[in-house]
Design an enzyme around this catalytic site. Structure first.
Site, mmCIF file in Angstrom:
data_model
loop_
_atom_site.group_PDB
_atom_site.id
_atom_site.type_symbol
_atom_site.label_atom_id
_atom_site.label_comp_id
_atom_site.label_asym_id
_atom_site.label_seq_id
_atom_site.Cartn_x
_atom_site.Cartn_y
_atom_site.Cartn_z
ATOM 1 N N TYR A 149 0.764 -1.287 -0.066
ATOM 2 C CA TYR A 149 0.056 0.097 0.188
ATOM 3 C C TYR A 149 0.786 1.326 0.100
ATOM 4 C CZ TYR A 149 -3.338 3.421 1.296
ATOM 5 O OH TYR A 149 -4.051 4.751 1.349
ATOM 6 N N LYS A 153 1.422 4.503 -2.922
ATOM 7 C CA LYS A 153 1.060 5.782 -2.804
ATOM 8 C C LYS A 153 2.220 6.605 -3.054
ATOM 9 C CE LYS A 153 -3.197 5.057 -1.721
ATOM 10 N NZ LYS A 153 -4.163 5.641 -2.858
HETATM 11 N N1 LIG Z 1 -9.448 6.910 4.710
HETATM 12 C C1 LIG Z 1 -7.809 7.116 5.035
HETATM 13 O O1 LIG Z 1 -7.463 6.758 6.068
HETATM 14 C C2 LIG Z 1 -7.071 7.376 3.691
HETATM 15 C C3 LIG Z 1 -5.917 7.988 4.116
HETATM 16 C C4 LIG Z 1 -4.961 8.131 3.031
HETATM 17 C C5 LIG Z 1 -5.519 7.916 1.682
HETATM 18 N N2 LIG Z 1 -6.707 7.372 1.551
HETATM 19 C C6 LIG Z 1 -7.097 6.975 0.099
HETATM 20 O O2 LIG Z 1 -8.127 7.612 -0.354
HETATM 21 C C7 LIG Z 1 -8.778 6.983 -1.313
HETATM 22 C C8 LIG Z 1 -10.249 6.803 -1.003
HETATM 23 O O3 LIG Z 1 -10.501 5.946 -0.069
HETATM 24 P P1 LIG Z 1 -11.570 6.310 1.350
HETATM 25 O O4 LIG Z 1 -10.828 6.270 2.471
HETATM 26 O O5 LIG Z 1 -12.549 7.085 0.714
HETATM 27 O O6 LIG Z 1 -11.972 4.787 1.255
HETATM 28 P P2 LIG Z 1 -13.515 4.022 1.050
HETATM 29 O O7 LIG Z 1 -14.533 4.773 1.887
HETATM 30 O O8 LIG Z 1 -13.307 2.624 1.207
HETATM 31 O O9 LIG Z 1 -13.725 4.372 -0.501
HETATM 32 C C9 LIG Z 1 -13.227 3.658 -1.489
HETATM 33 C C10 LIG Z 1 -13.999 3.743 -2.579
HETATM 34 O O10 LIG Z 1 -13.216 3.215 -3.960
HETATM 35 C C11 LIG Z 1 -14.189 2.318 -4.256
HETATM 36 N N3 LIG Z 1 -13.383 1.139 -4.898
HETATM 37 C C12 LIG Z 1 -13.122 0.089 -4.161
HETATM 38 N N4 LIG Z 1 -12.534 -0.935 -4.960
HETATM 39 C C13 LIG Z 1 -12.855 -0.591 -6.276
HETATM 40 C C14 LIG Z 1 -12.519 -1.268 -7.278
HETATM 41 N N5 LIG Z 1 -12.173 -2.403 -7.326
HETATM 42 N N6 LIG Z 1 -12.959 -0.701 -8.530
HETATM 43 C C15 LIG Z 1 -13.598 0.528 -8.488
HETATM 44 N N7 LIG Z 1 -13.977 1.037 -7.300
HETATM 45 C C16 LIG Z 1 -13.597 0.707 -6.272
HETATM 46 C C17 LIG Z 1 -15.353 1.901 -3.443
HETATM 47 O O11 LIG Z 1 -16.491 1.828 -4.302
HETATM 48 P P3 LIG Z 1 -17.413 0.330 -4.454
HETATM 49 O O12 LIG Z 1 -17.048 -0.454 -3.339
HETATM 50 O O13 LIG Z 1 -18.760 0.682 -5.053
HETATM 51 O O14 LIG Z 1 -16.489 -0.329 -5.683
HETATM 52 C C18 LIG Z 1 -15.483 3.392 -2.791
HETATM 53 O O15 LIG Z 1 -16.335 4.211 -3.505
HETATM 54 C C19 LIG Z 1 -8.135 6.161 -1.498
HETATM 55 O O16 LIG Z 1 -7.132 5.989 -2.641
HETATM 56 C C20 LIG Z 1 -7.439 5.577 -0.349
HETATM 57 O O17 LIG Z 1 -6.257 5.016 -0.486
HETATM 58 C C21 LIG Z 1 -7.550 6.931 2.540
#
Ligand SMILES: NC(=O)c1ccc[n+]([C@@H]2O[C@H](COP(=O)([O-])OP(=O)(O)OC[C@H]3O[C@@H](n4cnc5c(N)ncnc54)[C@H](OP(=O)(O)O)[C@@H]3O)[C@@H](O)[C@H]2O)c1
Length: 254
Positions: A149, A153
């Site tokens: 992961y 990033k």
């Molecule tokens: N939350 C944190 O702590 C954090 C910190 C740093 C960076 N990020 C980054 O922020 C971004 C958004 O994540 P989030 O925190 O908002 O997580 P989240 O709530 O789990 O949202 C993930 C989104 O990605 C979609 N997704 C997952 N697998 C997919 C696939 N195979 N194909 C298409 N869509 C897919 C999901 O929709 P479906 O399930 O409907 O496909 C959902 O809309 C990610 O890149 C993550 O690495 C998050």
């Protein structure tokens, strides 16, 4: 005419908060995720703008090209591309499922790269466009127990910053959003909710807002929250071996 934003991972967390921010400013939306039902619900919520739904599993080889072809077929110009979809996995590299980690690379790295590749030429033709790539504070150091992961990033940050320079003479901005722990579904998907790194998790709304404002200003890199900014700056000055030890420590339980 309204501008159009394509948002991957639009159904929850940061993606859904981006949906609300862009919709409130009158953008038409192209939503990409796996859950059709959630995207239909979003479409019902925003009746005053055009919402296009593309159900796609972006871990599938060729999925990004299919998204692009669908957009071409519908004659939509993408003014803003938000490469947001992504997930993480916690555990020792050799104990985690290999396919799940390869799929993570496919989603976090390959799909993001391919979507940028497909949509950039039209932005160049028009000499206008904005790209937001969602990385993480994980981009700044190696991440034991989330090795793949963190590496994905680091790729997103390096790739995006390189594009900024390539596009120096164009009116196209590339912004990398680097959130720290944020309250979304990410925590449960990655099994990191009980870790020290999640004890200071920010709200998804505030992280998305910071990203949205920074994107519109054409900022190069956005690290959300003062605590995360301090962590990212410290990681720059620490030897990589020590930064990796700190990352391993915060990956431990609270
Ligand atoms: N939350 C944190 O702590 C954090 C910190 C740093 C960076 N990020 C980054 O922020 C971004 C958004 O994540 P989030 O925190 O908002 O997580 P989240 O709530 O789990 O949202 C993930 C989104 O990605 C979609 N997704 C997952 N697998 C997919 C696939 N195979 N194909 C298409 N869509 C897919 C999901 O929709 P479906 O399930 O409907 O496909 C959902 O809309 C990610 O890149 C993550 O690495 C998050």
């Amino acid at each position: 005419m309204n501008k159009t934003v394509l948002i991957t991972g639009a159904t929850s967390g940061l993606g859904y908060d981006f949906v609300k921010l862009f919709a409130n400013d009158g953008y038409n939306l192209v939503l990409v995720a796996r859950s059709t039902q959630k995207m239909e619900e979003i479409k019902q919520t925003f009746k005053n703008i055009k919402v296009t739904i593309i159900t796609k599993d972006l871990t599938r080889v060729g999925a990004a090209k299919e998204v692009y072809e669908e957009i071409e077929k519908q004659g939509i110009f993408i003014d803003v591309l938000v490469n947001n979809a992504g997930y993480g996995l916690m555990g020792e590299f050799d104990k985690l499922d290999l396919q799940a980690q390869v799929n993570m690379i496919q989603l976090n790295v390959t799909a993001l790269t391919e979507l940028t590749y497909y949509f950039l030429p039209k932005m160049k033709e028009k000499n206008s466009g904005r790209i937001l790539n969602v990385a993480s504070t994980a981009a700044f150091q190696p991440g034991p127990l989330m090795a793949v992961y963190y590496a994905t990033k680091a790729y997103v940050l390096s790739f995006s910053e390189a594009l900024v320079e390539e596009l120096y003479n164009h009116s196209i901005t590339v912004t990398t959003l680097c959130p720290g722990a944020t309250k979304t579904n990410f925590g449960s998907v990655a099994s990191v909710e009980g870790t020290k790194m999640f004890s200071r998790a920010m709200s998804s709304e505030s992280v998305a807002k910071e990203g949205y404002i920074g994107l519109l200003k054409g900022k190069r890199v956005i690290i959300t929250g003062n605590f995360n900014k301090m962590g990212a700056i410290s990681a720059k000055f620490l030897p990589r071996s020590l930064a990796a030890k700190v990352a391993k420590y915060v990956a431990g339980e609270k």
